[in-house]
Scaffold this active site. Structure first.
Site, mmCIF file in Angstrom:
data_model
loop_
_atom_site.group_PDB
_atom_site.id
_atom_site.type_symbol
_atom_site.label_atom_id
_atom_site.label_comp_id
_atom_site.label_asym_id
_atom_site.label_seq_id
_atom_site.Cartn_x
_atom_site.Cartn_y
_atom_site.Cartn_z
ATOM 1 N N ALA A 173 -9.064 17.598 -16.122
ATOM 2 C CA ALA A 173 -9.545 16.803 -15.320
ATOM 3 C C ALA A 173 -9.336 15.006 -15.209
ATOM 4 O O ALA A 173 -9.934 14.285 -14.300
ATOM 5 C CB ALA A 173 -10.974 16.835 -15.092
ATOM 6 N N ASP A 174 -8.585 14.764 -16.262
ATOM 7 C CA ASP A 174 -8.504 13.170 -16.242
ATOM 8 C C ASP A 174 -7.113 12.963 -17.307
ATOM 9 O O ASP A 174 -7.106 12.073 -17.939
ATOM 10 C CB ASP A 174 -9.327 12.647 -17.168
ATOM 11 C CG ASP A 174 -9.677 11.131 -17.179
ATOM 12 O OD1 ASP A 174 -9.022 10.499 -16.296
ATOM 13 O OD2 ASP A 174 -10.151 10.499 -18.064
ATOM 14 N N LEU A 175 -6.133 13.902 -16.879
ATOM 15 C CA LEU A 175 -4.886 13.674 -17.377
ATOM 16 C C LEU A 175 -4.136 12.548 -16.575
ATOM 17 O O LEU A 175 -3.900 12.249 -15.479
ATOM 18 C CB LEU A 175 -4.122 14.873 -16.971
ATOM 19 C CG LEU A 175 -2.854 15.210 -17.852
ATOM 20 C CD1 LEU A 175 -3.358 15.561 -19.069
ATOM 21 C CD2 LEU A 175 -2.292 16.506 -17.361
ATOM 22 N N ASN A 198 -4.027 8.929 -21.581
ATOM 23 C CA ASN A 198 -4.319 9.972 -22.372
ATOM 24 C C ASN A 198 -3.380 10.757 -23.010
ATOM 25 O O ASN A 198 -3.665 12.127 -23.288
ATOM 26 C CB ASN A 198 -5.410 10.961 -21.723
ATOM 27 C CG ASN A 198 -6.633 10.387 -21.312
ATOM 28 O OD1 ASN A 198 -7.301 9.211 -22.087
ATOM 29 N ND2 ASN A 198 -7.535 10.574 -20.180
#
Length: 406
Positions: free
Chosen positions: A36-38, A42
């Site tokens: 959900a936060d690629l 990251n």
């Protein structure tokens, strides 16, 4: 990217990064987790000096179980945010594949593909490049009316993207253009970089690699999450496995370098998290010559000669339509045996014989629900390449006839 001053990476460097991230997403999908936060921030290089391009996916602060995914959740960094999140639709692990597609494009371009400052900017860029999301998504999205309006006529109604002026008048938020270059199609990625290879074989391999890369990005950025490629399909894609260029291994330094870059993915495939789980992959030197790749090589030769794709089909119907228009029907024995022949052809019967005929566009649309698009600048028939340039045309025709065979 900052250390590289946002210089684009080569395809041979992008491949191991994408493959390792796909392995990570495959692991997450297998246990029902959405990252959900690629985003590029990251993705961490482990030890670039000793293990070039070995990476690790980090920051699971927004991760959630697929079964607990909540419609309307504020997740994903904006430039990597998928259409289903922007529109307020139910979502799955497919949102991470959308983010991976944007990361792959970022590495290739050296800049964000969709650098939207607001969600309207994001949707505006997406629609300009890829067209409207499917009608079923727009009809169901909780936030569709924030970006689109319904246009009615006597018989139908269609969703239209609001103009920047309309959006500003309604929301008070002024859309901002932040793109360095505007793409009208993901196929525009094919023309972003010039080929750096010197020999014909290296140029052919690099062009074929680029075609497969763009095809993979297009599949990762499918607007409909149900049609979007899965992590396993990314790993099985020709770009990842290099089976589209492997037959040139002994002839091309570019191909050899590609395999060397993938050494990190043999027994040290990336982890799905910080846990250290590894998945072996086979990226060793190819040993089998794939004769059917001559078709790809023939199309690459034509591309290098024309400066544009010979068959720039957006769908398989487009491709078959262009091929038939230029070269005629495939042989009867192929049409009789093809599992997908009936998708593109129908059998015409008369008193004594039966013949395969290419379906008309309207019939294809009814059966598939797709919209073929013509993107070629020129339409060719069999011998037209002879007249494209004055010099060397006869030699090219001989080469093409050997490579591009029905």
């Amino acid at each position: 990217m900052q250390e590289r001053h946002f210089q684009p990476l080569s395809l041979m460097a992008i491949r191991p990064i994408v493959v390792q991230m796909a392995v990570a997403l495959k692991h997450l999908k297998s246990v029902g987790i959405i990252h959900a936060d690629l985003k590029l921030q990251n993705v961490m290089l482990v030890n670039h000096q000793q293990e070039p391009y070995r990476i690790k996916v980090i920051d699971f602060g927004l991760a959630c179980e697929t079964s607990a995914a909540t419609v309307g959740s504020y997740i994903q960094s904006r430039p990597y945010r998928s259409p289903e999140i922007i529109l307020g639709l139910p979502f799955t692990e497919a949102i991470d594949v959308w983010s991976l597609g944007n990361i792959a494009a970022y590495l290739y371009l050296g800049s964000l593909l969709y650098p939207g400052y607001t969600e309207y900017d994001m949707m505006n860029y997406i629609v300009e490049t890829q067209g409207n999301p499917p009608e079923k998504m727009l009809n169901s999205g909780l936030k569709t009316s924030c970006f689109f309006y319904k246009e009615f006529n006597s018989t139908t109604s269609n969703w239209k993207l609001k103009t920047p002026e309309q959006f500003f008048e309604e929301s008070g938020i002024k859309p901002t253009e932040r793109r360095g270059r505007n793409f009208t199609s993901l196929n525009d990625l094919l023309h972003f970089q010039q080929l750096g290879a010197q020999t014909f074989t290296d140029k052919a391999a690099e062009m074929c690699d680029l075609l497969m890369f763009v095809e993979m990005v297009k599949e990762m950025l499918q607007l409909d999450p149900e049609r979007r490629i899965t992590p396993q399909q990314v790993l099985d894609h020709s770009f990842a496995r290099m089976n589209h260029i492997g037959y040139l291994y002994d002839l091309s330094s570019y191909v050899k370098s590609c395999y060397q870059h993938m050494d990190i993915c043999k027994e040290k495939s990336t982890v799905s998290s910080d846990s250290g789980t590894r998945v072996p992959r086979d990226y060793s030197r190819p040993s089998i010559y794939r004769g059917h790749r001559r078709w790809s090589l023939g199309n690459i030769a034509a591309y290098l000669y024309l400066g544009s794709l010979l068959y720039p089909g957006y769908t398989e119907y487009d491709m078959m339509n262009y091929i038939v228009e230029t070269q005629g029907n495939p042989p009867e024995k192929m049409l009789n045996s093809g599992l997908k022949t009936s998708c593109f052809f129908y059998k015409e019967f008369n008193s004594t014989t039966s013949n395969w005929k290419l379906r008309r566009l309207n019939n294809f649309l009814k059966s598939q629900g797709l919209s073929p698009q013509r993107e070629e600048e020129e339409t060719y028939i069999s011998d037209d390449l002879l007249h494209f340039q004055q010099l060397g045309a006869q030699t090219l025709q001989i080469k093409l006839q050997k490579c591009v065979i029905s």
